[in-house]
Design a protein around this motif. Structure first.
Motif, short mmCIF file in Angstrom:
data_model
loop_
_atom_site.label_atom_id
_atom_site.label_comp_id
_atom_site.label_asym_id
_atom_site.label_seq_id
_atom_site.Cartn_x
_atom_site.Cartn_y
_atom_site.Cartn_z
N ALA A 116 0.86 -1.18 0.00
CA ALA A 116 0.00 0.00 0.00
C ALA A 116 0.89 1.23 0.00
CB ALA A 116 -0.93 0.00 1.21
N VAL A 117 1.13 1.77 -1.17
CA VAL A 117 1.93 2.98 -1.32
C VAL A 117 1.14 3.96 -2.17
CG1 VAL A 117 4.15 1.78 -1.07
CG2 VAL A 117 3.16 2.07 -3.34
N PRO A 118 1.41 5.24 -2.06
CA PRO A 118 0.68 6.19 -2.91
C PRO A 118 0.78 5.80 -4.39
CG PRO A 118 1.88 7.36 -1.22
CD PRO A 118 2.33 5.92 -1.15
N GLY A 119 -0.38 5.65 -5.00
CA GLY A 119 -0.46 5.30 -6.42
C GLY A 119 -0.61 3.83 -6.71
N ARG A 120 -0.41 2.94 -5.69
CA ARG A 120 -0.48 1.49 -5.93
C ARG A 120 -0.81 0.74 -4.65
NH1 ARG A 120 1.82 -2.79 -9.09
NH2 ARG A 120 2.72 -4.40 -7.76
N CYS A 121 -1.75 -0.20 -4.77
CA CYS A 121 -2.11 -1.06 -3.64
C CYS A 121 -2.31 -2.48 -4.17
CB CYS A 121 -3.39 -0.55 -2.98
SG CYS A 121 -3.92 -1.57 -1.60
N VAL A 122 -1.78 -3.46 -3.43
CA VAL A 122 -1.92 -4.86 -3.81
C VAL A 122 -2.55 -5.62 -2.64
CG1 VAL A 122 -0.75 -6.96 -4.58
CG2 VAL A 122 0.11 -4.72 -5.30
N VAL A 123 -3.63 -6.34 -2.95
CA VAL A 123 -4.38 -7.11 -1.96
C VAL A 123 -4.52 -8.54 -2.48
CG1 VAL A 123 -6.65 -7.35 -0.88
CG2 VAL A 123 -5.64 -5.10 -1.11
N ARG A 124 -4.42 -9.49 -1.59
CA ARG A 124 -4.55 -10.90 -1.95
C ARG A 124 -5.82 -11.47 -1.33
NH1 ARG A 124 -3.79 -15.10 -5.19
NH2 ARG A 124 -3.76 -17.01 -4.02
N LEU A 125 -6.61 -12.18 -2.15
CA LEU A 125 -7.80 -12.88 -1.67
C LEU A 125 -7.56 -14.37 -1.87
CD1 LEU A 125 -10.71 -10.82 -3.31
CD2 LEU A 125 -9.56 -10.40 -1.14
N GLY A 126 -7.55 -15.12 -0.81
CA GLY A 126 -7.40 -16.57 -0.93
C GLY A 126 -8.71 -17.20 -1.38
N LYS A 127 -8.59 -18.35 -2.03
CA LYS A 127 -9.81 -19.06 -2.44
C LYS A 127 -10.23 -20.00 -1.34
CE LYS A 127 -12.10 -21.62 -6.01
NZ LYS A 127 -11.94 -22.60 -7.04
N ALA A 165 -11.71 -5.87 -5.02
CA ALA A 165 -11.27 -4.69 -5.78
C ALA A 165 -11.62 -3.41 -5.04
CB ALA A 165 -11.91 -4.69 -7.17
N GLU A 166 -12.80 -3.40 -4.42
CA GLU A 166 -13.18 -2.22 -3.65
C GLU A 166 -12.29 -2.05 -2.43
OE1 GLU A 166 -17.07 0.12 -1.91
OE2 GLU A 166 -17.29 -1.99 -2.47
N THR A 182 -5.09 -12.02 -6.87
CA THR A 182 -4.24 -10.91 -6.45
C THR A 182 -4.76 -9.67 -7.17
OG1 THR A 182 -2.33 -12.35 -6.13
CG2 THR A 182 -1.88 -9.99 -6.41
N ILE A 183 -5.10 -8.66 -6.40
CA ILE A 183 -5.72 -7.46 -6.95
C ILE A 183 -4.75 -6.30 -6.80
CG2 ILE A 183 -7.67 -5.88 -6.80
CD1 ILE A 183 -9.13 -8.31 -5.38
N THR A 184 -4.46 -5.66 -7.92
CA THR A 184 -3.59 -4.49 -7.92
C THR A 184 -4.41 -3.28 -8.35
OG1 THR A 184 -1.69 -5.88 -8.49
CG2 THR A 184 -1.44 -3.50 -8.82
N ALA A 185 -4.51 -2.31 -7.46
CA ALA A 185 -5.25 -1.07 -7.75
C ALA A 185 -4.23 0.04 -7.99
CB ALA A 185 -6.16 -0.71 -6.59
#
Length: 176
Positions: free
Chosen positions: A60-71, A91-92, A127-130
């Motif tokens: 989580a840095v300015p301009g980019r965030c990565v979140v992982r959702l396990g199945k 994604a939200e 893996t979600i990258t915003a």
């Protein structure tokens, strides 16, 4: 104020010189997997609906965030793939954290809309990258009004497939 580093030969990156409490908390909790797990749990407390997909914040840095959702069974649909709405919930979560660490404490943000498509089946977790190109926040004042920012959310499954695509519009205004 958020600024963009435009050093020649590098990809522009944003910095937030006036971070809010969520950004400051991430800075304290981002250096080890255990602390990132604790931060992820605290983030789900702040936004309880995110508990339905249990996001694990990776970056989580300015301009980019990565979140992982396990199945797991709670995010599967009737055919055993990752449910699209569960993916969009992730994604939200990524979009919200991106805004929290990028938008300075002098401004606020609120989602205005989402566009999504789900062209392929998923395999495994996501893996979600915003990411987004944020404006110069000094140009957003009470007098000038707000500005619409589109967040691009890339959702990639464990096989490297992008089963869901999403864009989320966020309205950014100066605090009163």
């Amino acid at each position: 104020m958020t600024q963009t580093d435009t050093t020649p030969g590098t990809k522009p990156t944003a910095t937030n010189n006036n971070p809010g409490p969520t950004a400051l908390l991430w800075k304290k909790f981002s250096d080890t997997p255990i602390k990132r797990g604790l931060f992820s749990a605290l983030y789900m407390v702040k936004a309880p609906y995110f508990r339905t997909v249990m996001p694990r914040v990776q970056e989580a840095v300015p301009g980019r965030c990565v979140v992982r959702l396990g199945k797991w069974w709670g995010v599967q649909n009737h055919i055993g793939t990752f449910h699209v709405i569960a993916g969009l919930n992730g994604a939200e979560a990524a979009m919200g954290l991106l805004c929290e660490v990028t938008v300075p404490d002098t401004h606020r943000w609120i989602p205005r809309g989402m566009r999504a498509d789900y062209p392929k089946k998923s395999t495994g977790g996501l893996t979600i990258t915003a990411t987004a190109d944020f404006p110069d926040f000094s140009t957003i004042t009470r007098e000038t009004g707000g500005q619409l920012v589109t967040i691009d959310c890339q959702l990639v499954d464990d096989a490297g497939v992008e089963p869901i695509t999403a864009e989320i519009d966020v309205w950014v205004t100066a605090k009163k």
